[in-house]
Design an enzyme around this catalytic site. Sequence first.
Site, short mmCIF file in Angstrom:
data_model
loop_
_atom_site.label_atom_id
_atom_site.label_comp_id
_atom_site.label_asym_id
_atom_site.label_seq_id
_atom_site.Cartn_x
_atom_site.Cartn_y
_atom_site.Cartn_z
N GLY A 133 0.82 -1.20 0.00
CA GLY A 133 0.00 0.00 0.00
C GLY A 133 0.85 1.25 0.00
N GLY A 179 0.51 9.16 2.21
CA GLY A 179 1.19 10.43 2.03
C GLY A 179 2.61 10.43 2.53
CG MET A 180 5.52 9.14 6.19
SD MET A 180 5.31 8.66 7.92
CE MET A 180 6.88 9.17 8.58
N GLY A 181 4.76 7.43 2.75
CA GLY A 181 5.64 6.49 2.10
C GLY A 181 4.90 5.29 1.58
CE LYS A 236 4.76 3.07 8.04
NZ LYS A 236 4.22 3.68 9.26
CG ASP A 294 -3.71 9.88 12.03
OD1 ASP A 294 -4.89 10.27 11.91
OD2 ASP A 294 -2.98 9.61 11.07
#
Length: 777
Positions: A29, A32-34, A50, A144
């Site tokens: 997947g 926005g971060m990686g 990740k 979050d």
Amino acid sequence: MPPLRSTGPVPEAEHPEYAGQYRLERRLGSGGMGVVHLAASASGLRLAVKVVHPQHATDPEFRARFRQEVAAARRVSGAFTAPVVDADPEAGRPWMATLFIEGPTLSERVKRNGPLGLDELRRVGAGLAEALRDIHRAGVVHRDLKPGNVMLAADGPKVIDFGISRPSDSDLRTETGKLIGTPPFMAPEQFQRPRDVGPAADLFALGAVLVHAATGRGPFDSGSPYVVAYQVVHNEPDLTGVPAELVPLLTRCLAKDPAERPAPDEVMAELRTPVGEVATESLRPGRAARRAPGEWSAGEGPGPARAEGPDRAPAGTPGRASGRAPGRAPAGTPDQASGRAPGGAPGRVSWPRRRLVRFAAVGSLVAGLLAGAYAGIRVAPDGGARPAGPPAARPGAPAFAPWQTTLSRGRDALRTPACAAQGDSLYCTAPGVAATRLDAADGRPLWTRRTDGAGAGAGAEAEAQAAAEAQAQAEGGTSYEARAPVLSAGLLHITTAGGKRLEALDPESGTTRWTAAAGSYATVAHAGGCVLLAGADGDVRALDGATGEELWRARRGAPGTQWAPAPDGSGTVFAVTPGADGDGTLVRAVGTRDGRVRWEKLLDGSLSPVPSSPPAEGALFLLAADTDDFTTAVVRLDTATREVHRVPLPVDVDQAQAAVSGGTVYLVGTGGSLLAVGTEGGSGGGGQRWRLETYAARSSRPLVDGGRVYLSGADGRLLAVDARRGVQLGQTDPRMGAGRFTHAPVVPAPVAAPGRVFATAPDGSVFAVDAADPSRW
């Protein structure tokens, strides 16, 4: 970010072949971060790796945030999260590898199959509340929590993505231009006072997540993040479609005022006992206010220097009515090792009405059969049942029966005792109890000296000691492992008055033999029948352990020096002093009786000594740590030849604690990874022998005895692991306190005696179990 099962073409820059030593197999997947990739470790563990997007890898502030995420994930790595296996936030493309969790995200589950049913909502909600409880106790606020960050694994929900700010997920930004969360699941204070966000914000998010799981939408849905923000701050949540049974709880979770939201434990309690089902607590026999066989309180029992025990617990106090520890399910409960009923609902069993009728009938028959078994139990004056004698004295009784003794009680206090064993006695300290001697056979207190002066002589000293204890508890507690009693030179050594005084007691009677001031010394160490009082400036004062007489005083250390007795039991102690820059560590062998330095050697790296259990002949074992306190290697120093053998670890261990047995070092770090490392000499000798995930977020230093490795968890569990194969053999149920501090921040190690293991728990108890068969714990 949620490991979505997406596929398709990916730009080459977004799909590197390796992250460190891990080959990336396929893309799971992107966010926005990686990008998250599936990979595997050398031992075959499936990993989710990740890798940060290249545009963020060049941003120093973003790198700092990623380092913070890695640190947060490592701190909470355990049963309710994806344990961190490895990470490199300083790489050209920073990355982090966690264990791969098989299962969809909550977001995927709702999209694919629709809203969850009531029973599944309860299980998921209770699991997430339990996860937040442990996350908050590790000092982390998620900020979050949302359906995409909840993985629905076979053994319950897991929370992922700690400390991530997603630049592409929303247009809402703080004054620094970075996101503070995902608007539909953010608490009002995250919009109004982002710097003051605390654990209560995660409870608000939990309420929003459960609304989404129950209805397929959030309580503040809108196409515009600005409208969502306004609704979160000013409007009441839309709970249309939420099961009526859950509306009151979710309304509290979504309260505008953080102080009005429930704690995770309250959420768990409300979700675990639904209408129409019976909790295991109500099925336990003997819920009358009487003490179960084998359970004692400090101050009970005969013996000199006996003081009154603490106040009796009221009827219905958890763990008092039955012989089981609080939260222990009856024999036969499904998945007894984990404490979970089928489907993941912790500590609950549903019983259909017909089965309850049969259960009652069978229970009556069993009660009649057991009546004769209790004929050999005498009733104490306070109504509590006590064994008629030691187990061996009763015909047909086993050689040893498990027992539990409560040393200290009270809400909102750290109550974990610390103990040492010798012969047929167990010696313990606890808040409110300066020292007590317990009969190792049944846990009966033989004598007790309390910190309020009872049994120790009232006066100014006792008042000062009690005040110091109260102050320590008010400030969040002290390290009771550092205050554990030590048997040396035929006496029992304890520290009192908040660690300012050293006392030597007669082990048989508890009377004081000698005392010494210890307030100006940072460390108290015992070796070769001597007591070493070491100051932070390196000044050392040595006392004879039997008489308290001063033997010598000299400067034999420096700031940060740790002391370890010689493994051969001789009159030598090692002073281990890491350098200020972390590049080297000086090891000195010091005679305990005369203070002379017999030899010294400078070793590479920042090292700390490892206790040997039992003493390892001819070697001193040390752990090498980096600047972030991650253990990177095990070092073996031959004390005769001064030969050094360093064994690197395949994966760094965070805040490692260790013990040695037979040349093998057993390490455990935060998150519960336990590993065995061989330290054979010679080129390339030794290395990791096995690794086991215990899922204990925090645990004690290991104890190695009889081919087993024992660990105590911060929730009061005792775990047993096969030392040769690395297979978990059994564990007890948790024994947690009733106040805010239900998990111990400092966990004393268990102790062992032939055929039995003793451990302590945050509920103030000391308990003993049979070492022969941990699977029956």
